[in-house]
Design an enzyme around this catalytic site. Sequence first.
Site, PDB file in Angstrom:
ATOM      1  N   ASP A  60      49.762  16.301  54.607  1.00  0.00           N
ATOM      2  CA  ASP A  60      49.800  15.036  54.599  1.00  0.00           C
ATOM      3  C   ASP A  60      48.472  14.315  54.804  1.00  0.00           C
ATOM      4  O   ASP A  60      48.106  14.340  55.977  1.00  0.00           O
ATOM      5  CB  ASP A  60      51.036  14.436  55.543  1.00  0.00           C
ATOM      6  N   TYR A 153      47.209  -2.882  46.391  1.00  0.00           N
ATOM      7  CA  TYR A 153      46.965  -1.725  45.820  1.00  0.00           C
ATOM      8  C   TYR A 153      45.369  -1.995  45.328  1.00  0.00           C
ATOM      9  O   TYR A 153      44.547  -0.992  45.613  1.00  0.00           O
ATOM     10  CB  TYR A 153      47.819  -1.303  44.521  1.00  0.00           C
TER      11      TYR A 153
END
Length: 248
Positions: A60, A153
């Site tokens: 991760d 984003y």
Amino acid sequence: MNKPVVLITGALTGIGRATALAFARSGARLVVSGRRQAEGETLEAELRQLGAEAAFIQADVRRDDEVRNLVDRTVARFGGLDAAVNNAGTEGQPGAVVDQSAESYAATFDTNVLGTLLSLKHELRVMTAQKSGSIINISSTYGHEGAAYAAVYAGSKHAVEGITKSAALEVAATGVRVNAVAPGPTDTGMLDRFTGTAERKAALASSVPLARIGKPDDIASAVLYLASDGAAFVTGQIITVDGGKTAG
């Protein structure tokens, strides 16, 4: 490079997967990473079927210790690190600015920005010591444009591009290169989620001067160029691959 060692994060789908397959076909030795073990093992097997030396390592990118382990295991397995592609990313929660929250911000920036920074940190730790290497971050055309209903984003990808240029300047004297590829509309699951319907996706394609949406392989080709000796004098650059969408 002779059988370069390549590390790819976010390798299980879309651009990351296409890039892994392209490097495998070119003869690279590969470590591919992502969060889903079963899918990672399937990709590893597929890369080996193409004749590549390949390994999947679960990680991760939001966790410093997991990224450190990923890079260290790559070096232990193959003896070095010639190229790294930092592709792990998420679109987060698209929507109006007034609908965003601290949680939606963190969910996007932790993967897209912190994940890129931690990946760079550990990749550069190896590459600056060996005085060679090429790192390619995956950005977006939203990284140098505004995007209604995708402010978080877009902001995360602006950050990726700033980090890319800053890191490139920081390590240039060591012989390590850091660049980014900024895809335009590309046929991935993320684009499907962004557009929502086939009609919206088709409308987006019609707005591209080359009259089509990009393929993951289009982006992979640009990544392979930046990793190659052919790009030996290219660093600190954002290479836009968008079918001409941002040309005018």
